[in-house]
Design an enzyme around this catalytic site. Structure first.
Site, mmCIF file in Angstrom:
data_model
loop_
_atom_site.group_PDB
_atom_site.id
_atom_site.type_symbol
_atom_site.label_atom_id
_atom_site.label_comp_id
_atom_site.label_asym_id
_atom_site.label_seq_id
_atom_site.Cartn_x
_atom_site.Cartn_y
_atom_site.Cartn_z
ATOM 1 N N ASN A 43 4.228 -11.468 14.739
ATOM 2 C CA ASN A 43 3.273 -12.468 14.249
ATOM 3 C C ASN A 43 3.886 -13.366 13.169
ATOM 4 O OD1 ASN A 43 3.373 -10.276 12.555
ATOM 5 N ND2 ASN A 43 1.179 -10.229 12.105
ATOM 6 N N CYS A 44 4.871 -12.877 12.437
ATOM 7 C CA CYS A 44 5.546 -13.722 11.445
ATOM 8 C C CYS A 44 6.418 -14.791 12.110
ATOM 9 C CB CYS A 44 6.404 -12.866 10.520
ATOM 10 S SG CYS A 44 5.453 -11.698 9.520
ATOM 11 N N THR A 274 -9.005 7.088 3.432
ATOM 12 C CA THR A 274 -10.240 6.463 2.992
ATOM 13 C C THR A 274 -11.076 7.490 2.233
ATOM 14 O OG1 THR A 274 -11.512 7.017 4.984
ATOM 15 C CG2 THR A 274 -10.161 5.012 5.056
ATOM 16 N N PRO A 277 -13.078 12.043 5.200
ATOM 17 C CA PRO A 277 -11.968 12.852 5.720
ATOM 18 C C PRO A 277 -11.539 12.421 7.115
ATOM 19 C CG PRO A 277 -14.029 14.099 5.749
ATOM 20 C CD PRO A 277 -14.303 12.845 4.995
ATOM 21 N N ALA A 281 -6.205 4.315 6.751
ATOM 22 C CA ALA A 281 -6.176 2.867 7.004
ATOM 23 C C ALA A 281 -4.862 2.282 6.515
ATOM 24 C CB ALA A 281 -7.344 2.175 6.307
ATOM 25 N N LYS A 434 29.767 -13.678 -12.864
ATOM 26 C CA LYS A 434 28.461 -13.402 -13.450
ATOM 27 C C LYS A 434 27.418 -13.870 -12.445
ATOM 28 C CE LYS A 434 29.989 -14.117 -18.245
ATOM 29 N NZ LYS A 434 29.834 -14.979 -19.448
#
Length: 850
Positions: A43-44, A274, A277, A281, A434
């Protein structure tokens, strides 16, 4: 006994959880539900399919349902939407295109529903020409519209990551594009001064930008779709991309008892459990811990989603993995530039009320002596004690790896001193001894240790001029090229000898170009007892932060209600209605650039930046002499007069000027081609033997600042102009006095410039005679004689000359040497160099030196 695990949603979180769980548990029953046809896609990468960077659609498909079944023995059910969850019975209700409505039980449930694009509740929001970007079917519809010839223009609403990527790729696909953003900047994770660089890149690449504008609605027009803005403005295009953000796709959980956040995100703990129990997600739909500050946040990124899917699989398989939080490390391509960020932005820190410090540096991407180095703008945010809180960077090369380095430091609770100690890979083509990360660490360490006080560009308004001095320690030439209003100029190399010019009772606000010379000046002043602070990022950051997109005017779409409006709306009548996108951009005259179907081949390069007139032309001449006939030279120069000089030089020397363009940052780029002698003498050549005769012209160099010689010059100029000649007067050295304004201008001068200012007459009214000056009595006598004999005064002659089109040109080199600035010269005067004069002289048959 094997577990039955249901996964709601695929793509990054769900698909990675399924694959990891199978590797850990060969016997688990795993069922994945996906309401669309694709379970794992890039999807990216969707915007880049539109622009053509990803040419094959199949490359977007990471894994197929059959592939998941064959390799991981996962029961993938596409076109199957989970519409409710019963956590007491441990069942989900599924609406399937194949099976209809049914229930499925579970032992463990993984929720990965993702986020959906925000569609605002506005009139016309269901218009068929409005598109969103979430999945493969979405991008298929946009691709079809663009490639079928039905899309020549697009309006992108929203300047976040998806909006910027879509705007870029629609432009790459050949469309005219406007991006409309409700905020005053693009890309909210970036602070304004860095986001401005990315916005400028978009504008320079042809994307029109409109900031601080809110969409009021949509409607059909005879050109496609109209986007209504405030003030009854209307933009029209062939399609609209909505990209104003995403919201978690969690409506199906409203009655499940699963705890949701204020914006609908699923609340989870570090185990990604969540409040109920056996329910986990992951992904864009969850609320997670902010890794830097410990609060709650939601960041829709693919990297965290993949990690979360893996951790949930570990937990179900009995491993004690936890998710420690998200820093929001991200990167974006904006045409040729890159922007990257990690941790907190300055806006976030202000919102949270966290005390912080910041520093901006502009190091090179790699060793400056190795070809191809470019500047990086790197901003670091840290606590007063030095703990690193965040970083952002923009540039053309090496941006993301520096942000990745700092992201690692943040992950391990790093201090700014840790950045100075990092041993990073170095070779001239890749970095400097550097590294930029070390450099920003050094700068931050100086602030933490109290060795320097800094201020930022947005704190300039808080400066009280009565008790402070704004000091520019760049060179005089740099100061004249542009400076912060109200500042005085003392170059750092002259500072020790000019301390007497600074009031020790006042605070000194120092700045240079990027901050380094300012730091050196700060140390000199501090050790001489001054209260001093240095501008972080220097004048370069200050100028960049002031960037505002070019004014854009929308065209009248033929419907009523567009009259009598202010601002850009008043420009609608200027719009080119033949353009596929009905908005225009007010810009300077177009630069000379090659046609798209005639790409330039460059044989040799010349960098003449930093040279003053006539240095660039001398280097061009040397380089062109070395070329074979037909070869090309690309040259970059920073001298302001070079833009006109190179045009005249090319014409005078019979070279083809293939490209001439002003670049960002003040550089000028030209591409020239060397002709053969036969080509230069051909009738089609820019310079022909009869050119001067066909177009009579006169040129004169006015070297003298004497009244009598100035009068003679303008009498001749007016006579030549009256006879139809094109006249160019080139004022150099003492002759510059003739074209100075009589009023003293508020400009800052160097010591040498102030000396010349005392010596030079201020305007034509103060000129003396070359002979018989008699302490000023001679000029008065001559002016009296001219008046009694009805001869126009010198000032009238000057005005008459400009009225007739006589070209007055001031020598750039002479101005630099004598400390004369553009503001001191008459408005009609043009700035040029010796190349410009010689180009005019080559076309003239009458040349004088006065």
């Amino acid at each position: 006994m094997s577990k039955k695990v249901l996964i709601v949603g695929g793509v990054a979180g769900g698909a990675s959880a399924a694959a990891r769980l199978r590797r850990l548990d060969e016997h688990a029953e795993i069922i994945m539900f996906e309401k669309g046809p694709y379970i794992s896609f890039a999807n990216c990468g969707l915007p880049y399919y539109i622009g053509g960077s990803i040419a094959e659609r199949e490359r977007l498909l990471v894994q197929t349902p059959q592939g998941m079944q064959d390799r991981f023995r996962i029961d993938v059910r596409t076109h199957s939407e989970v519409i409710s969850v019963d956590t007491h019975q441990r069942t989900v209700q599924v609406r399937s295109a194949e099976r209809g409505l049914y229930e499925e039980s579970y032992d463990e449930l993984i929720l990965s529903p993702g986020a959906r694009p925000v569609v605002p509740d506005l009139p016309g929001n269901n218009h068929p020409l409005i598109y969103t970007v979430r999945n493969i079917p979405d991008i298929d519809r946009i691709k079809e519209k663009v490639t079928a010839g039905g899309g020549r223009s697009a309006i992108v609403i929203g300047g976040g990551f998806i909006g910027v990527e879509m705007a870029e790729n629609l432009k790459e696909a050949g469309l005219d594009v406007m991006l409309v953003e409700g905020n005053p900047q693009l890309l909210a994770p970036f602070d304004p001064e860095l986001a401005a660089s990315l916005a400028q890149e978009m504008q320079q690449k042809g994307v029109n930008l409109l900031f601080s504008q809110r969409v009021q609605g949509f409607r059909s027009t005879d050109r496609g779709i109209g986007v209504e803005l405030g003030g009854e403005r209307l933009l029209t295009a062939d399609l609209v991309i909505l990209a104003i953000g995403v919201i978690p796709d969690t409506a199906f959980l409203q009655s499940s008892g699963i705890q949701l956040g204020a914006r609908g995100h699923i609340a989870v703990n570090e185990a990604l459990e969540t409040n109920l129990p056996h329910v986990y997600a992951v992904g864009d739909a969850i609320e997670v811990r902010d890794y830097v500050h410990g609060g709650k946040t939601s960041i829709p990124l693919a990297g965290p989603a993949n990690k979360q899917g893996r951790i949930v699989a570990d937990r179900i398989a009995g491993l004690d993995s936890v998710y420690k939080g998200t820093m929001g490390t991200s990167v974006i391509k904006v045409f040729d530039m890159t922007g990257a960020s990690t941790g907190s932005s300055e806006k976030t820190l202000k919102r949270l009320g966290i005390d912080y410090r910041s520093v901006i540096v502009h190091p090179s991407s790699h060793a400056s002596y190795y070809p191809g180095a470019s500047a990086i703008a790197l901003k670091l945010l840290f606590t007063p004690e030095g703990k690193v809180l965040g970083a952002q960077a923009v540039g053309y090369e090496g941006v993301e790896k520096r942000i990745d380095d700092i992201a690692v430091a943040i992950h391990f609770g790093g201090h700014v001193s840790d950045l100075t100690e990092l041993e990073l890979s170095y070779a001239p083509p890749f970095s400097s001894a550097k590294d930029p990360v070390n450099m920003v660490g050094y700068a931050a360490e100086n602030i933490v240790a109290g060795r320097v006080q800094s201020f930022t560009y947005d704190q300039l308004d808080a400066r009280i001029p009565e008790n402070s001095i704004l000091l520019d320690v760049r060179s005089d030439l740099e100061h004249r090229g542009g400076h912060i209003p109200g500042s005085i100029s003392i170059p750092v190399d002259e500072l020790r000898g000019r301390l007497n010019e600074l009031d020790p009772a006042k605070k000194i606000w120092v700045y240079c170009q990027v901050g380094l010379r300012g730091y050196t000046a700060s140390q000199i002043l501090r050790q001489h007892g001054y209260d001093v602070r240095n501008l972080s990022g220097g004048y370069k950051t200050y100028r960049q932060a002031l960037f505002v997109p070019a004014d854009v005017a929308d065209g009248d779409d033929g419907e009523p209600g567009n009259e009598g409006q202010s601002g850009n709306e008043g420009q609608r009548e200027k719009a080119n209605h033949n353009s596929p996108l009905s908005f225009i951009q007010e810009t300077a005259p177009a630069p000379l650039v090659p046609a798209a179907d005639q790409p330039l081949t460059v044989d040799h390069e010349l960098d003449a930046r930093g040279l003053s007139c006539p240095g660039p032309l001398m280097q061009v001449k040397k380089s062109m002499d070395k070329l074979e006939h037909g070869q090309t030279l690309r040259v970059q120069a920073s001298d302001p007069g070079f833009y006109e000089d190179i045009k005249a030089w090319a014409k005078m020397n019979g070279s083809d000027l293939l490209k001439l363009e002003r670049l960002s940052g003040g550089a000028i780029e030209a591409v020239l081609s060397k002709k053969t002698a036969e080509q230069r003498n051909s009738p089609s050549s820019a310079v022909t033997p009869t050119a001067a005769a066909e177009d009579p012209a006169s040129t004169m160099v006015v070297f003298s600042g004497d009244l009598d010689k100035a009068i003679a010059s303008f009498i001749i100029a007016n006579g030549a102009a009256a006879s139809g000649r094109k006249v160019t007067m080139f004022f150099t050295f003492w002759g510059l006095s003739v074209i100075r304004k009589p009023e003293r201008q508020s400009v800052v001068k160097s010591k040498m410039g102030r000396m010349f200012d005392l010596m030079l007459p201020r305007s034509s009214r103060k000129l003396g005679l070359s002979r018989m000056n008699m302490l000023g009595m001679g000029p008065k006598m001559i002016r009296g004689l001219m008046k009694s004999n009805n001869v126009d005064s010198l000032e009238s002659l000057i005005q008459s000359a400009t009225d007739q089109g006589v070209e007055l040109v001031a020598c750039q080199m002479s101005m630099d040497l004598m400390g004369i600035q553009r503001e001191e010269l008459m408005d009609a005067v043009k700035i040029g160099g010796v190349g410009y004069y010689l180009g005019q002289a080559s076309q003239a048959n009458h040349n004088l030196f006065i």
